[in-house]
Design a protein around this motif. Structure first.
Motif, mmCIF file in Angstrom:
data_model
loop_
_atom_site.group_PDB
_atom_site.id
_atom_site.type_symbol
_atom_site.label_atom_id
_atom_site.label_comp_id
_atom_site.label_asym_id
_atom_site.label_seq_id
_atom_site.Cartn_x
_atom_site.Cartn_y
_atom_site.Cartn_z
ATOM 1 N N GLY A 27 -3.962 28.860 -11.299
ATOM 2 C CA GLY A 27 -3.872 29.757 -12.444
ATOM 3 C C GLY A 27 -4.356 31.159 -12.139
ATOM 4 N N ASP A 28 -5.129 31.293 -11.065
ATOM 5 C CA ASP A 28 -5.659 32.603 -10.671
ATOM 6 C C ASP A 28 -4.698 33.248 -9.675
ATOM 7 O OD1 ASP A 28 -7.232 34.802 -10.234
ATOM 8 O OD2 ASP A 28 -8.705 33.759 -8.976
ATOM 9 N N ILE A 29 -3.528 33.626 -10.152
ATOM 10 C CA ILE A 29 -2.467 34.142 -9.289
ATOM 11 C C ILE A 29 -2.879 35.433 -8.604
ATOM 12 C CG2 ILE A 29 -0.072 34.937 -9.235
ATOM 13 C CD1 ILE A 29 0.483 33.178 -11.646
ATOM 14 N N GLU A 30 -3.608 36.294 -9.300
ATOM 15 C CA GLU A 30 -4.000 37.582 -8.739
ATOM 16 C C GLU A 30 -5.300 37.508 -7.942
ATOM 17 O OE1 GLU A 30 -4.156 40.333 -11.930
ATOM 18 O OE2 GLU A 30 -2.047 40.076 -12.499
ATOM 19 N N ASP A 31 -5.836 36.307 -7.784
ATOM 20 C CA ASP A 31 -7.054 36.095 -6.988
ATOM 21 C C ASP A 31 -8.197 36.987 -7.483
ATOM 22 O OD1 ASP A 31 -8.496 34.800 -5.053
ATOM 23 O OD2 ASP A 31 -8.010 36.237 -3.473
ATOM 24 N N ARG A 32 -8.393 36.981 -8.828
ATOM 25 C CA ARG A 32 -9.477 37.774 -9.403
ATOM 26 C C ARG A 32 -10.769 36.986 -9.551
ATOM 27 N NH1 ARG A 32 -7.742 39.759 -15.000
ATOM 28 N NH2 ARG A 32 -7.053 37.580 -15.142
ATOM 29 N N GLY A 33 -10.687 35.661 -9.363
ATOM 30 C CA GLY A 33 -11.865 34.815 -9.551
ATOM 31 C C GLY A 33 -12.049 34.382 -10.989
ATOM 32 N N VAL A 34 -11.081 34.703 -11.863
ATOM 33 C CA VAL A 34 -11.129 34.297 -13.267
ATOM 34 C C VAL A 34 -9.711 33.942 -13.708
ATOM 35 C CG1 VAL A 34 -13.129 35.714 -13.882
ATOM 36 C CG2 VAL A 34 -10.821 36.681 -14.077
ATOM 37 N N ILE A 35 -9.620 33.164 -14.790
ATOM 38 C CA ILE A 35 -8.331 32.852 -15.410
ATOM 39 C C ILE A 35 -8.437 33.108 -16.904
ATOM 40 C CG2 ILE A 35 -7.665 31.109 -13.700
ATOM 41 C CD1 ILE A 35 -8.522 28.963 -15.708
ATOM 42 N N GLU A 36 -7.294 33.327 -17.527
ATOM 43 C CA GLU A 36 -7.287 33.503 -18.972
ATOM 44 C C GLU A 36 -7.659 32.185 -19.644
ATOM 45 O OE1 GLU A 36 -6.671 36.383 -20.386
ATOM 46 O OE2 GLU A 36 -6.075 37.454 -18.557
ATOM 47 N N SER A 37 -8.479 32.257 -20.681
ATOM 48 C CA SER A 37 -8.876 31.027 -21.381
ATOM 49 C C SER A 37 -7.663 30.337 -22.001
ATOM 50 C CB SER A 37 -9.909 31.349 -22.466
ATOM 51 O OG SER A 37 -9.405 32.316 -23.374
ATOM 52 N N ALA A 38 -6.619 31.130 -22.318
ATOM 53 C CA ALA A 38 -5.405 30.548 -22.897
ATOM 54 C C ALA A 38 -4.643 29.693 -21.887
ATOM 55 C CB ALA A 38 -4.500 31.651 -23.431
ATOM 56 N N GLN A 39 -4.937 29.863 -20.581
ATOM 57 C CA GLN A 39 -4.254 29.093 -19.541
ATOM 58 C C GLN A 39 -4.822 27.691 -19.377
ATOM 59 O OE1 GLN A 39 -4.727 32.539 -16.509
ATOM 60 N NE2 GLN A 39 -2.992 31.349 -15.764
ATOM 61 N N VAL A 40 -6.033 27.466 -19.882
ATOM 62 C CA VAL A 40 -6.760 26.239 -19.573
ATOM 63 C C VAL A 40 -5.984 24.989 -19.970
ATOM 64 C CG1 VAL A 40 -8.815 24.890 -20.124
ATOM 65 C CG2 VAL A 40 -9.025 27.330 -19.619
ATOM 66 N N GLN A 41 -5.403 24.991 -21.168
ATOM 67 C CA GLN A 41 -4.682 23.799 -21.630
ATOM 68 C C GLN A 41 -3.545 23.448 -20.675
ATOM 69 O OE1 GLN A 41 -3.305 23.871 -25.694
ATOM 70 N NE2 GLN A 41 -1.870 22.196 -25.371
ATOM 71 N N HIS A 42 -2.752 24.449 -20.274
ATOM 72 C CA HIS A 42 -1.619 24.196 -19.373
ATOM 73 C C HIS A 42 -2.106 23.686 -18.018
ATOM 74 C CE1 HIS A 42 2.222 24.662 -17.349
ATOM 75 N NE2 HIS A 42 1.618 25.408 -16.433
ATOM 76 N N ILE A 43 -3.162 24.295 -17.479
ATOM 77 C CA ILE A 43 -3.673 23.881 -16.167
ATOM 78 C C ILE A 43 -4.195 22.455 -16.214
ATOM 79 C CG2 ILE A 43 -5.468 24.335 -14.446
ATOM 80 C CD1 ILE A 43 -5.232 27.297 -15.119
ATOM 81 N N VAL A 44 -4.915 22.121 -17.260
ATOM 82 C CA VAL A 44 -5.489 20.771 -17.377
ATOM 83 C C VAL A 44 -4.390 19.733 -17.539
ATOM 84 C CG1 VAL A 44 -6.902 19.287 -18.832
ATOM 85 C CG2 VAL A 44 -7.701 21.572 -18.253
ATOM 86 N N GLN A 45 -3.349 20.063 -18.309
ATOM 87 C CA GLN A 45 -2.245 19.117 -18.455
ATOM 88 C C GLN A 45 -1.523 18.906 -17.132
ATOM 89 O OE1 GLN A 45 -0.287 21.014 -21.901
ATOM 90 N NE2 GLN A 45 -0.619 19.107 -23.015
ATOM 91 N N GLN A 46 -1.409 19.967 -16.330
ATOM 92 C CA GLN A 46 -0.820 19.819 -14.997
ATOM 93 C C GLN A 46 -1.697 18.951 -14.114
ATOM 94 O OE1 GLN A 46 2.167 21.067 -13.728
ATOM 95 N NE2 GLN A 46 2.637 21.591 -15.851
ATOM 96 N N LEU A 47 -3.010 19.063 -14.272
ATOM 97 C CA LEU A 47 -3.960 18.335 -13.433
ATOM 98 C C LEU A 47 -4.079 16.869 -13.827
ATOM 99 C CD1 LEU A 47 -6.223 18.482 -11.235
ATOM 100 C CD2 LEU A 47 -7.801 19.029 -13.092
ATOM 101 N N LEU A 48 -4.229 16.626 -15.125
ATOM 102 C CA LEU A 48 -4.495 15.265 -15.596
ATOM 103 C C LEU A 48 -3.238 14.518 -16.012
ATOM 104 C CD1 LEU A 48 -7.674 15.845 -17.809
ATOM 105 C CD2 LEU A 48 -7.540 15.262 -15.396
ATOM 106 N N GLY A 49 -2.146 15.241 -16.172
ATOM 107 C CA GLY A 49 -0.950 14.588 -16.698
ATOM 108 C C GLY A 49 -1.025 14.544 -18.218
ATOM 109 N N ASP A 50 -0.034 13.946 -18.842
ATOM 110 C CA ASP A 50 0.036 13.893 -20.306
ATOM 111 C C ASP A 50 -0.744 12.690 -20.819
ATOM 112 O OD1 ASP A 50 1.655 16.150 -20.397
ATOM 113 O OD2 ASP A 50 3.467 14.962 -20.092
ATOM 114 N N VAL A 51 -2.064 12.731 -20.635
ATOM 115 C CA VAL A 51 -2.890 11.594 -21.027
ATOM 116 C C VAL A 51 -3.891 11.948 -22.112
ATOM 117 C CG1 VAL A 51 -2.685 10.439 -18.797
ATOM 118 C CG2 VAL A 51 -4.532 12.068 -19.157
ATOM 119 N N LEU A 52 -4.068 13.234 -22.403
ATOM 120 C CA LEU A 52 -5.041 13.631 -23.406
ATOM 121 C C LEU A 52 -4.446 13.515 -24.805
ATOM 122 C CD1 LEU A 52 -6.612 16.815 -21.762
ATOM 123 C CD2 LEU A 52 -7.402 14.453 -21.643
#
Length: 403
Positions: A27-52
Motif C-alpha cells: 500500500g506504500d507505493i511511494e515508499d513514504r513509510g506511511v499509508i492512507e488510513s482509508a487503504q487499511v480495509q482493502h489491504i487487510v482484505q487482500q491479506l486475510l481474504g474474505d473472512v472478516l
C-alpha cells in the motif's frame, strides 16, 4: 507501544510479521513509510481474504480512522499494532497469516460439533408484518412457510371487525424440515393504517420492538440467567405497500422512518398481479425515489461494509427492491402439475414463477441466504444501539442523582 501490544506481537511468528510488513509495503507505493488510513480495509482484505464479518470490518475501519487522526495516515508500526489487536481480540480467522500444520490434528470437526449442537437446540426467527388490512399479509406468510402459521385467509369467512387501535398479535410455531427445528414467531399488526387519524399508528409497533430489546437486556443483566436467553427480538419487518401505482403514502414514509433504526425493513408491493409489468416497474421506480428522498434505511443496507460474497448476494436483491409479490396458500393443478397460484378468468398467476412475481426472491432471501444475517444485524446493530443508549441514559440519571 504498551505492554499488552508487545506481548501480542511476540505471539506472531517471523513469517507472520513479514507478511504484515509486505502487506504494508503493497500500500506504500511511494515508499513514504506511511499509508492512507482509508487503504487499511482493502489491504487487510487482500491479506486475510474474505473472512472478516461486517462488524469486524467496521471495527477495523473505525480504529484505522482513529489512529490516522487529522493526518489520515498511519505508520508501519501502527499498522502492525492495529492488525495484532484485530487478530487477537476480534477474530480467530487469520486468512493468509495462518500457521501451516505438519499433520492432521482434528479440530476441523468443530463445524460438525457446532452443527449437532445447533440441530439439538434449534433455531429462532421472529418476523413482523406491517401494512393495511386486505393486502394479503397472512396469506403471504402462509405461502412462505407452506403451512398455516398465520391467521387463516378470510376468503370464505365473515369479515373481521377493524380494531379501534393498532394491535400487536404474535403467533409462535415450531416447524421442522429435515431434522432442523425452527421456532417461528409471526407478529401481525391489525388496525395499522385503518383509522381516520393514522398520525401515530406506528407508535405501538415501535414500542413493541423496543419492548423485546428491553426484555432481552434484562435477561442479559440478570445475576442468575438462563443458559439460553429466549430471543423475542424482531429480526425482520416486511412492510406491505398497497399497489396504488402512485408512490409511497405519507403514512408509509413516516412509519418506515420511525422503524428503520430499530428493525430490518424489507418493503414489498402487495398483490402485484393487479398491475401490468410496465406499471409495476414504474411503481417500483417511484417508490425507490421516495425511499431515497426520505433517507429511509431498508435491508440490505448499503451503508454497512460488505465483502465480495455479501456484495454478490445483496446486489441482485437491491436491484429488485421493493419486491413485487403475490401470495397464495392454495394449490392449483395446471397441466397435471400442482402449483401455488391464483386462478383468474384470463389465466393463472404462479407464485413461485420469477416471471410472474418476485416471491421466490423474497423466500430465498428470508430463509435460504439471509436469515442468519438478519439475526446478526438485529443483534449487532439494532439491539446494540438500544443497549448502548439505555445504559448511557441510566448512567446519566445516576450521575445526575449523585450530584
Amino acid at each position: 507501544m504498551d505492554s499488552n501490544k508487545v506481548e501480542a506481537t511476540q505471539l506472531l511468528t517471523a513469517a507472520q510479521v513479514t507478511a504484515l510488513e509486505n502487506a504494508f509495503r503493497s500500500g506504500d507505493i511511494e515508499d513514504r513509510g506511511v499509508i492512507e488510513s482509508a487503504q487499511v480495509q482493502h489491504i487487510v482484505q487482500q491479506l486475510l481474504g474474505d473472512v472478516l464479518t461486517v462488524t469486524e470490518l467496521r471495527t477495523l475501519v473505525e480504529k484505522a480512522d482513529a489512529v490516522g487522526g487529522a493526518t489520515g495516515v498511519i505508520s508501519q508500526q501502527e499498522f502492525k499494532d492495529l492488525l495484532v489487536e484485530l487478530l487477537h481480540t476480534t477474530t480467530t480467522r487469520w486468512g493468509l497469516l495462518q500457521t501451516p500444520l505438519d499433520g492432521y490434528v482434528g479440530f476441523d470437526t468443530v463445524l460438525e460439533q457446532q452443527r449437532r449442537k445447533f440441530l439439538k437446540k434449534g433455531f429462532e426467527f421472529n418476523l413482523m408484518v406491517v401494512g393495511e388490512s386486505g393486502l394479503g399479509k397472512s396469506t403471504l406468510v402462509n405461502t412462505l412457510f407452506k403451512s398455516k402459521v398465520s391467521r387463516t385467509s378470510c376468503t370464505n369467512e365473515a369479515p373481521q371487525k377493524i380494531p379501534k387501535t393498532v394491535e400487536i398479535n404474535t403467533l409462535t410455531h415450531v416447524i421442522e424440515e429435515k431434522n432442523v427445528r425452527l421456532r417461528l414467531s409471526i407478529t401481525d399488526t391489525p388496525g395499522f393504517g385503518d383509522q381516520v387519524n393514522n398520525e401515530n399508528c406506528w407508535l405501538p409497533i415501535y414500542d413493541h420492538v423496543n419492548k423485546q430489546f428491553d426484555s432481552y437486556l434484562r435477561e442479559e443483566r440478570s445475576v442468575v440467567r438462563r443458559k439460553q436467553i429466549p430471543d423475542s427480538r424482531i429480526h425482520c419487518c416486511l412492510y406491505f405497500i398497497a399497489p396504488t401505482g402512485h408512490g409511497l403514502k405519507a403514512l408509509d414514509i413516516s412509519c418506515m422512518k420511525k422503524l428503520h433504526d430499530v428493525v430490518n425493513i424489507i418493503p414489498v408491493i402487495a398483490k402485484a398481479d393487479t398491475m401490468t409489468i410496465d406499471e409495476r416497474d414504474a411503481f417500483k421506480a417511484r417508490i425507490r425515489e421516495d425511499i431515497a428522498d426520505a433517507e429511509i434505511k431498508i435491508y440490505p443496507s448499503s451503508l454497512l461494509p460488505e465483502d465480495d460474497d455479501i456484495l454478490a448476494a445483496n446486489t441482485p436483491i437491491r436491484r429488485h427492491l421493493p419486491l413485487a409479490i403475490v401470495g397464495s396458500d392454495r394449490a392449483l393443478t395446471i397441466n397435471n402439475k400442482s402449483i401455488l397460484g391464483r386462478q383468474t378468468k384470463w389465466g393463472f398467476v404462479e407464485v413461485e414463477n420469477p416471471n410472474h412475481c418476485e416471491f421466490s426472491l423474497l423466500r430465498d432471501m428470508l430463509l435460504r441466504t439471509h436469515m442468519q444475517e438478519l439475526k446478526e444485524t438485529t443483534h449487532e446493530d439494532h439491539y446494540e444501539n438500544y443497549r448502548r443508549q439505555k445504559l448511557s441514559n441510566e448512567t446519566s440519571e445516576k450521575n445526575g442523582a449523585g450530584a
